[in-house]
Design an enzyme around this catalytic site. Structure first.
Site, mmCIF file in Angstrom:
data_model
loop_
_atom_site.group_PDB
_atom_site.id
_atom_site.type_symbol
_atom_site.label_atom_id
_atom_site.label_comp_id
_atom_site.label_asym_id
_atom_site.label_seq_id
_atom_site.Cartn_x
_atom_site.Cartn_y
_atom_site.Cartn_z
ATOM 1 N N HIS A 95 35.833 7.519 37.720
ATOM 2 C CA HIS A 95 36.542 7.788 38.772
ATOM 3 C C HIS A 95 35.802 8.711 39.564
ATOM 4 O O HIS A 95 35.383 9.697 38.954
ATOM 5 C CB HIS A 95 37.680 7.923 38.566
ATOM 6 C CG HIS A 95 38.820 7.825 39.696
ATOM 7 N ND1 HIS A 95 38.884 8.699 40.519
ATOM 8 C CD2 HIS A 95 39.637 6.779 39.921
ATOM 9 C CE1 HIS A 95 39.707 8.382 41.586
ATOM 10 N NE2 HIS A 95 40.370 7.238 41.452
ATOM 11 N N ASP A 103 39.665 12.056 30.974
ATOM 12 C CA ASP A 103 40.559 11.620 32.124
ATOM 13 C C ASP A 103 41.332 10.587 31.549
ATOM 14 O O ASP A 103 41.078 9.393 31.228
ATOM 15 C CB ASP A 103 39.371 11.097 33.162
ATOM 16 C CG ASP A 103 40.375 10.550 34.401
ATOM 17 O OD1 ASP A 103 41.696 10.325 33.998
ATOM 18 O OD2 ASP A 103 39.504 9.921 35.383
ATOM 19 N N GLN A 143 44.606 6.403 32.907
ATOM 20 C CA GLN A 143 44.801 4.707 32.677
ATOM 21 C C GLN A 143 45.251 4.668 31.196
ATOM 22 O O GLN A 143 45.682 3.861 30.766
ATOM 23 C CB GLN A 143 43.707 4.052 33.076
ATOM 24 C CG GLN A 143 43.315 4.250 34.450
ATOM 25 C CD GLN A 143 44.442 3.537 35.335
ATOM 26 O OE1 GLN A 143 45.229 2.853 34.929
ATOM 27 N NE2 GLN A 143 44.052 3.958 36.517
ATOM 28 N N LYS A 179 51.200 7.174 37.640
ATOM 29 C CA LYS A 179 50.733 6.196 36.860
ATOM 30 C C LYS A 179 51.560 5.829 35.658
ATOM 31 O O LYS A 179 51.348 4.847 34.934
ATOM 32 C CB LYS A 179 49.055 6.253 36.629
ATOM 33 C CG LYS A 179 48.414 6.441 37.830
ATOM 34 C CD LYS A 179 46.815 6.374 37.411
ATOM 35 C CE LYS A 179 46.122 6.928 38.498
ATOM 36 N NZ LYS A 179 45.612 6.014 39.639
ATOM 37 N N CYS A 225 37.336 3.539 43.860
ATOM 38 C CA CYS A 225 36.959 4.763 43.586
ATOM 39 C C CYS A 225 35.819 5.100 42.298
ATOM 40 O O CYS A 225 36.094 6.225 41.634
ATOM 41 C CB CYS A 225 38.165 6.042 43.491
ATOM 42 S SG CYS A 225 39.057 5.890 44.693
HETATM 43 C C1 LIG Z 1 40.709 6.905 35.780
HETATM 44 C C2 LIG Z 1 41.264 7.644 36.849
HETATM 45 N N1 LIG Z 1 40.970 9.132 37.143
HETATM 46 C C3 LIG Z 1 41.368 9.369 38.013
HETATM 47 C C4 LIG Z 1 42.402 8.986 38.872
HETATM 48 C C5 LIG Z 1 42.752 9.931 39.991
HETATM 49 O O1 LIG Z 1 44.074 10.115 40.158
HETATM 50 P P1 LIG Z 1 45.106 10.841 40.996
HETATM 51 O O2 LIG Z 1 44.883 10.204 42.298
HETATM 52 O O3 LIG Z 1 46.405 10.466 40.656
HETATM 53 O O4 LIG Z 1 44.918 12.208 41.113
HETATM 54 C C6 LIG Z 1 42.663 7.653 38.905
HETATM 55 C C7 LIG Z 1 43.642 7.274 39.922
HETATM 56 O O5 LIG Z 1 43.227 5.958 40.267
HETATM 57 C C8 LIG Z 1 42.025 7.221 37.905
HETATM 58 O O6 LIG Z 1 42.390 5.855 37.782
#
Ligand SMILES: Cc1ncc(COP(=O)(O)O)c(C=O)c1O
Length: 397
Positions: A118, A191, A194, A217, A354
């Site tokens: 991401h 990270d 998910q 999430k 993203c």
């Molecule tokens: C794998 C992953 N990393 C990071 C993020 C970023 O999360 P946040 O926007 O809640 O900071 C997301 C959000 O879609 C994500 O799916």
């Protein structure tokens, strides 16, 4: 493991979500809908219990401080950590930025990422002056750990991988990733955006060094997330934002800083967010993440089987992905697919998610993505399939 393949319908999970009546919500990977207990906890915190934390000497502030700190302990325990090892941030994005900005480089200027990250796990490293290397993927969309092992050098300070891909749903062999990172003295950041809502996580068992996730999430509120790390690593990191709550003493000549986690939480925090997060953690623990994982895996299998039976639908990612199915309908842009599905009462995400480097690897500029959660069921998949058939009818007309 004796986990059920479906969350017991007697628990009536779906009816606990007031915002999705008569709606097929398949965008939980973007943000999860909220069960009533989380909404109630937030409402109670504002309407009955509200006060600041860490500062007030009056009783209600002490009670709120206790609630805030109990949330920290619960969120850390959920992933196998200790209370003093978890920092509240605005979300996973801020958690990764915090590490990229404050981790002493110790003469190592490179970070090893993967092709499926991401943007939140790419851009912070670039902004913090790291040189980025990206590990390729296997044919079925897993991070290629053999390649990672070959690419890692003693110039790499951090290996930073998604525990579960937000596009493909592929699950990382996190333990092996930790062994690879440590073999060259690098640290492993996962990270977990998910992963945390979809499966049991044990940071100690994995051997991770940093773990980032977002409350929204995980059935909790927006605006709050978590960075977990081992206490000795946090202790060696300087603060990154200055202000109230993160200091030990302040004069115009010199300021000394509080120990972690307070050192990294400048300013009045998201107090009610923490209360909502705690309610969400309790909620998933009551259902059990083993059961949620088994439930979502069964929904993924059902979806992949149904969509592979429709000609002209391309599926991405591995068969055993966690709760997420990306696809395209031949000759139809993902945005058009999602718009027609919306007319059919089905909410899916469409776009690059993203993850533009991953789109390049897939050779597309966008995919449609159906993502599941604890309350999802076969009726969502049936509606998705009917909607895709409608997409095909409209575009073949
Ligand atoms: C794998 C992953 N990393 C990071 C993020 C970023 O999360 P946040 O926007 O809640 O900071 C997301 C959000 O879609 C994500 O799916």
């Amino acid at each position: 493991m004796n986990a059920p393949t479906r969350i017991n319908s007697k628990l009536d999970v779906r009816s606990q979500f007031p915002a999705i009546a008569n709606w097929h919500y398949l965008d939980s990977a973007a943000t999860a809908q909220k069960p009533q207990v989380v909404i109630d906890a937030i409402a109670r915190a504002y309407s009955r219990d509200y006060a600041t934390v860490h500062r007030g000497v009056y009783e209600r502030s002490a009670v709120m401080t206790d609630a805030y700190e109990r949330s920290r302990a619960a969120a850390s325990k959920l992933i196998g950590g200790q209370a003093n090892e978890l920092i509240f941030t605005r979300g996973a994005t801020e958690a990764i930025n915090l590490v990229a900005r404050t981790l002493p480089k110790n003469g190592r200027n490179r970070v090893l990422l993967s092709q499926l990250e991401h943007h939140s796990n790419i851009v912070p490293w670039q902004l913090a002056g790291f040189e980025v290397d990206a590990v390729p993927l296997t044919q079925d969309g897993q991070i290629d750990l053999d390649a990672a092992e070959a690419m890692l050098t003693e110039q790499h300070r951090v290996v930073a991988f998604a525990h579960v891909s937000n596009v493909l749903g592929s699950i990382l062999d996190a333990k092996r990733a930790a062994e690879i990172a440590h073999s060259k003295g690098a640290l492993l950041l996962l990270d977990g955006c998910q992963a945390v809502p979809r499966m049991p996580v044990d940071v100690a068992g994995i051997g991770a060094d940093f773990y980032a996730f977002s409350a929204h999430k995980l059935y909790g509120p927006t605006g709050i997330g978590c960075l977990w790390s081992r206490a000795e690593l946090l202790q060696a990191m300087p603060p990154w934002q200055g202000g109230g709550a993160m200091i030990d003493s302040v004069t115009f000549e010199r300021t000394t800083f509080a120990d972690p986690p307070a050192r990294f939480e400048a300013g009045t925090p998201h107090i009610v967010g923490a209360v909502g997060l705690h309610a969400a953690v309790d909620w998933v623990e009551r259902l059990s993440l083993d059961a949620i994982h088994a439930h979502e895996c069964a929904l993924v299998s059902e979806t992949r089987a149904a969509l592979s039976g429709i000609s002209g639908v391309t599926l991405y990612g591995p068969d055993d992905s966690a709760g997420i199915v990306s696809f395209n309908v031949d000759g139809v842009h993902a945005h058009d697919t999602a718009t027609i599905l919306d007319d059919a009462g089905v909410a899916v995400r469409a776009g690059h998610h993203c993850a533009q480097p991953l789109m390049q690897w897939l050779g597309v500029d966008a995919t449609a993505r159906a993502s599941f959660a604890a309350q999802s069921d076969s009726s969502d998949i049936e509606a998705l399939v009917r909607g895709i058939e409608q997409v095909k009818r409209i575009f073949s007309a």
